[in-house]
Motif scaffolding. Structure first.
Motif, PDB file in Angstrom:
ATOM      1  N   LEU A   1       1.109  -1.788   0.227  1.00 52.47           N
ATOM      2  CA  LEU A   1      -0.306  -0.154  -0.159  1.00 52.47           C
ATOM      3  C   LEU A   1       0.689   1.115  -0.227  1.00 52.47           C
ATOM      4  O   LEU A   1       0.570   2.698  -0.899  1.00 52.47           O
ATOM      5  N   ALA A   2       1.801   1.580   0.871  1.00 51.15           N
ATOM      6  CA  ALA A   2       2.872   2.968   1.193  1.00 51.15           C
ATOM      7  C   ALA A   2       3.152   2.266   0.107  1.00 51.15           C
ATOM      8  O   ALA A   2       3.505   4.081  -0.435  1.00 51.15           O
ATOM      9  N   GLY A   3       3.759   1.805  -0.612  1.00 53.86           N
ATOM     10  CA  GLY A   3       4.574   1.836  -1.967  1.00 53.86           C
ATOM     11  C   GLY A   3       3.931   2.161  -2.872  1.00 53.86           C
ATOM     12  O   GLY A   3       4.787   2.909  -4.236  1.00 53.86           O
ATOM     13  N   TRP A   4       2.410   1.468  -3.565  1.00 56.06           N
ATOM     14  CA  TRP A   4       1.922   2.159  -4.774  1.00 56.06           C
ATOM     15  C   TRP A   4       1.237   3.970  -4.204  1.00 56.06           C
ATOM     16  O   TRP A   4       0.906   4.911  -5.045  1.00 56.06           O
ATOM     17  N   LEU A   5       0.755   4.266  -2.842  1.00 51.80           N
ATOM     18  CA  LEU A   5       0.575   5.079  -2.944  1.00 51.80           C
ATOM     19  C   LEU A   5       1.984   6.167  -3.374  1.00 51.80           C
ATOM     20  O   LEU A   5       1.580   7.460  -3.814  1.00 51.80           O
ATOM     21  N   ALA A   6       3.172   5.587  -3.241  1.00 51.89           N
ATOM     22  CA  ALA A   6       4.084   6.760  -2.975  1.00 51.89           C
ATOM     23  C   ALA A   6       4.762   6.629  -4.587  1.00 51.89           C
ATOM     24  O   ALA A   6       4.883   7.643  -5.386  1.00 51.89           O
ATOM     25  N   HIS A   7       4.338   5.879  -5.079  1.00 50.69           N
ATOM     26  CA  HIS A   7       4.748   5.714  -6.540  1.00 50.69           C
ATOM     27  C   HIS A   7       3.248   5.830  -7.070  1.00 50.69           C
ATOM     28  O   HIS A   7       3.829   7.589  -8.463  1.00 50.69           O
ATOM     29  N   LYS A   8       2.312   6.181  -7.171  1.00 49.91           N
ATOM     30  CA  LYS A   8       1.497   7.080  -7.472  1.00 49.91           C
ATOM     31  C   LYS A   8       1.053   9.100  -7.710  1.00 49.91           C
ATOM     32  O   LYS A   8       0.332   9.726  -7.880  1.00 49.91           O
ATOM     33  N   ALA A   9       1.884   9.225  -6.371  1.00 46.30           N
ATOM     34  CA  ALA A   9       2.298  10.475  -5.998  1.00 46.30           C
ATOM     35  C   ALA A   9       2.591  11.196  -6.316  1.00 46.30           C
ATOM     36  O   ALA A   9       3.444  12.387  -6.772  1.00 46.30           O
ATOM     37  N   GLY A  10       3.896  10.048  -7.592  1.00 47.22           N
ATOM     38  CA  GLY A  10       4.908  11.005  -8.561  1.00 47.22           C
ATOM     39  C   GLY A  10       6.073  10.547  -7.842  1.00 47.22           C
ATOM     40  O   GLY A  10       7.445  11.246  -8.027  1.00 47.22           O
ATOM     41  N   THR A  11       6.479   9.619  -6.850  1.00 50.74           N
ATOM     42  CA  THR A  11       7.992   9.790  -5.897  1.00 50.74           C
ATOM     43  C   THR A  11       9.133   8.841  -7.327  1.00 50.74           C
ATOM     44  O   THR A  11       8.284   8.153  -8.280  1.00 50.74           O
ATOM     45  N   LEU A  12      10.357  10.000  -7.049  1.00 52.94           N
ATOM     46  CA  LEU A  12      11.032   8.282  -8.310  1.00 52.94           C
ATOM     47  C   LEU A  12      11.428   8.490  -7.394  1.00 52.94           C
ATOM     48  O   LEU A  12      12.624   8.410  -6.192  1.00 52.94           O
ATOM     49  N   PHE A  13      12.220   6.848  -7.653  1.00 51.57           N
ATOM     50  CA  PHE A  13      13.208   5.583  -6.888  1.00 51.57           C
ATOM     51  C   PHE A  13      14.131   5.476  -7.773  1.00 51.57           C
ATOM     52  O   PHE A  13      14.301   5.394  -8.923  1.00 51.57           O
ATOM     53  N   ILE A  14      14.515   5.100  -6.405  1.00 54.70           N
ATOM     54  CA  ILE A  14      16.738   4.984  -6.803  1.00 54.70           C
ATOM     55  C   ILE A  14      16.751   3.885  -6.373  1.00 54.70           C
ATOM     56  O   ILE A  14      16.410   3.505  -5.005  1.00 54.70           O
ATOM     57  N   ARG A  15      18.139   3.240  -7.341  1.00 57.23           N
ATOM     58  CA  ARG A  15      18.463   1.796  -6.959  1.00 57.23           C
ATOM     59  C   ARG A  15      19.748   1.734  -6.480  1.00 57.23           C
ATOM     60  O   ARG A  15      20.813   2.234  -7.927  1.00 57.23           O
ATOM     61  N   ARG A  16      20.275   1.367  -5.886  1.00 52.90           N
ATOM     62  CA  ARG A  16      21.574   1.723  -5.846  1.00 52.90           C
ATOM     63  C   ARG A  16      22.454   0.352  -6.286  1.00 52.90           C
ATOM     64  O   ARG A  16      22.011  -0.899  -6.100  1.00 52.90           O
ATOM     65  N   GLY A  17      23.493   1.141  -7.025  1.00 46.59           N
ATOM     66  CA  GLY A  17      24.067   0.157  -7.652  1.00 46.59           C
ATOM     67  C   GLY A  17      23.825  -0.570  -8.854  1.00 46.59           C
ATOM     68  O   GLY A  17      24.101  -1.573  -9.463  1.00 46.59           O
ATOM     69  N   SER A  18      22.420  -0.027  -9.474  1.00 45.18           N
ATOM     70  CA  SER A  18      21.561  -1.008 -10.372  1.00 45.18           C
ATOM     71  C   SER A  18      21.980  -0.142 -11.963  1.00 45.18           C
ATOM     72  O   SER A  18      22.051  -0.329 -12.522  1.00 45.18           O
ATOM     73  N   GLY A  19      23.066   0.442 -11.797  1.00 44.25           N
ATOM     74  CA  GLY A  19      23.336   0.999 -13.250  1.00 44.25           C
ATOM     75  C   GLY A  19      22.590   2.107 -14.024  1.00 44.25           C
ATOM     76  O   GLY A  19      22.512   2.488 -15.084  1.00 44.25           O
ATOM     77  N   ASP A  20      21.569   2.430 -13.449  1.00 42.77           N
ATOM     78  CA  ASP A  20      20.795   3.209 -13.512  1.00 42.77           C
ATOM     79  C   ASP A  20      20.603   4.818 -13.275  1.00 42.77           C
ATOM     80  O   ASP A  20      19.551   5.350 -13.178  1.00 42.77           O
ATOM     81  N   SER A  21      21.594   5.422 -13.321  1.00 43.27           N
ATOM     82  CA  SER A  21      22.060   6.752 -12.452  1.00 43.27           C
ATOM     83  C   SER A  21      21.636   7.266 -14.006  1.00 43.27           C
ATOM     84  O   SER A  21      20.788   8.843 -13.422  1.00 43.27           O
ATOM     85  N   ALA A  22      21.989   7.190 -15.145  1.00 43.03           N
ATOM     86  CA  ALA A  22      22.091   8.163 -16.089  1.00 43.03           C
ATOM     87  C   ALA A  22      20.556   8.827 -16.296  1.00 43.03           C
ATOM     88  O   ALA A  22      19.907   9.502 -16.864  1.00 43.03           O
ATOM     89  N   LEU A  23      19.704   7.739 -16.792  1.00 45.30           N
ATOM     90  CA  LEU A  23      17.864   7.386 -16.474  1.00 45.30           C
ATOM     91  C   LEU A  23      17.987   8.628 -15.004  1.00 45.30           C
ATOM     92  O   LEU A  23      16.943   9.436 -15.140  1.00 45.30           O
ATOM     93  N   LEU A  24      18.065   8.288 -13.888  1.00 43.04           N
ATOM     94  CA  LEU A  24      17.399   9.310 -13.208  1.00 43.04           C
ATOM     95  C   LEU A  24      18.236  10.528 -13.029  1.00 43.04           C
ATOM     96  O   LEU A  24      17.461  11.334 -12.694  1.00 43.04           O
ATOM     97  N   ALA A  25      19.171  10.659 -13.282  1.00 39.36           N
ATOM     98  CA  ALA A  25      19.865  12.345 -13.446  1.00 39.36           C
ATOM     99  C   ALA A  25      19.012  12.925 -14.588  1.00 39.36           C
ATOM    100  O   ALA A  25      18.540  14.126 -14.455  1.00 39.36           O
ATOM    101  N   ARG A  26      18.693  11.465 -16.299  1.00 38.58           N
ATOM    102  CA  ARG A  26      17.503  12.400 -16.931  1.00 38.58           C
ATOM    103  C   ARG A  26      16.727  13.155 -16.246  1.00 38.58           C
ATOM    104  O   ARG A  26      15.867  14.004 -16.234  1.00 38.58           O
ATOM    105  N   GLN A  27      15.496  12.041 -15.400  1.00 33.68           N
ATOM    106  CA  GLN A  27      14.302  12.180 -14.401  1.00 33.68           C
ATOM    107  C   GLN A  27      14.291  13.854 -13.388  1.00 33.68           C
ATOM    108  O   GLN A  27      13.922  14.907 -13.482  1.00 33.68           O
ATOM    109  N   LEU A  28      15.668  13.701 -12.899  1.00 29.27           N
ATOM    110  CA  LEU A  28      15.791  14.228 -11.848  1.00 29.27           C
ATOM    111  C   LEU A  28      15.865  16.124 -12.607  1.00 29.27           C
ATOM    112  O   LEU A  28      15.726  16.902 -12.131  1.00 29.27           O
ATOM    113  N   HIS A  29      16.510  16.296 -13.774  1.00 30.84           N
ATOM    114  CA  HIS A  29      16.726  17.359 -14.883  1.00 30.84           C
ATOM    115  C   HIS A  29      14.895  17.708 -15.323  1.00 30.84           C
ATOM    116  O   HIS A  29      14.993  18.479 -15.105  1.00 30.84           O
TER     117      HIS A  29
END
Length: 257
Positions: free
Chosen positions: A106-134
């Motif tokens: 529930l809390a995770g689904w609500l956070a997702h629907k609220a527009g929360t951006l999620f980060i995975r440590r060491g997953s190699g998606d730092s470039a994607l996250l940087a674009r999302q933040l920008h």
């Protein structure tokens, strides 16, 4: 008496979460119909919902300082999952959270629907996250991150990491340092921190069975980011939060160590 208080608080929390589910479902439906980005609406509804959720938590909240005008990247110390509703009620903003939160019932689904951006440590998606933040900051939206990367017991500040500040520098978005402190009987609250091997259900029961605690939220002086170096900015924000929570003496002692 304590059990009755616990049950009443949990019932109130359940009612607020049900309201959140209805809001999130409505936004999801609206997005399917309009086939567009409703992030602005998400943020406004989330702030409204966070105020209701914060009111259901066993805290007395004191806010010091002025809310920033225009888009800012908020940087706060991190003590508990309760930081999110307590800070999210202040004005429409989004959060950056660890990917594990997305799996919470529930809390995770609500956070997702609220527009929360999620980060995975060491997953190699730092470039994607940087674009999302920008993209988020370029659109003039408020965003809050916890640069320590984890929670603490509220009696210390961990190192603020600067790698997530690049987007603020590139977009010229100022930083908004925030210091949050939990107090119980005038001392650091040891019930509110969500640390170590804590799980959400157990923490909820401990928190809601306890007496009301006090939360102090300090909105500190914004920091200009344009043309700055990210690690310098991170240290500057960390110093500001450290001094706000523990005073100049603690900051000097940390430097000496």
């Amino acid at each position: 008496m304590i059990k009755l208080r616990l049950y009443l608080r949990l019932i109130r929390l359940a009612a607020v979460l049900l309201l959140g589910m209805l809001l999130a479902s409505g936004v999801a439906l609206a997005e399917r119909v309009r086939r567009g980005d409703l992030m602005g609406l998400r943020q406004r509804l989330t702030a409204w919902f966070m105020r209701r959720l914060s009111a259901a938590l066993p805290f007395e909240v004191e806010v010091r300082g002025e809310l920033p005008q225009g888009p800012h990247l908020w940087l706060s110390n991190h003590v508990s999952w309760t930081d999110i509703p307590l800070l999210g009620q202040l004005l429409p903003l989004s959060f950056l959270s660890k990917a594990e939160v997305r799996t919470w019932p529930l809390a995770g689904w609500l956070a997702h629907k609220a527009g929360t951006l999620f980060i995975r440590r060491g997953s190699g998606d730092s470039a994607l996250l940087a674009r999302q933040l920008h993209r988020h900051l370029s659109a003039g939206r408020q965003l809050l991150i916890f640069p320590e990367g984890t929670t603490t017991d509220g009696q210390q500040i961990r190192t603020f990491h600067g790698r997530l500040l690049t987007s603020a520098i590139d977009t010229g978005t100022p930083l908004q340092p925030v210091a949050i402190r939990y107090l119980r009987d005038g001392e650091t609250d040891l019930v509110a921190p969500f640390i170590g091997d804590d799980d959400l259900p157990s923490h909820l029961l401990r928190l809601f069975a306890a007496d009301r605690a006090k939360v102090q939220i300090q909105l500190l002086t914004p920091i200009a980011s344009a043309g700055q170096e990210r690690n310098v900015l991170a240290r500057q924000a960390q110093r500001a939060v450290q001094v706000a929570l523990f005073g100049e003496d603690a900051q000097q002692a940390q430097r000496a160590a």
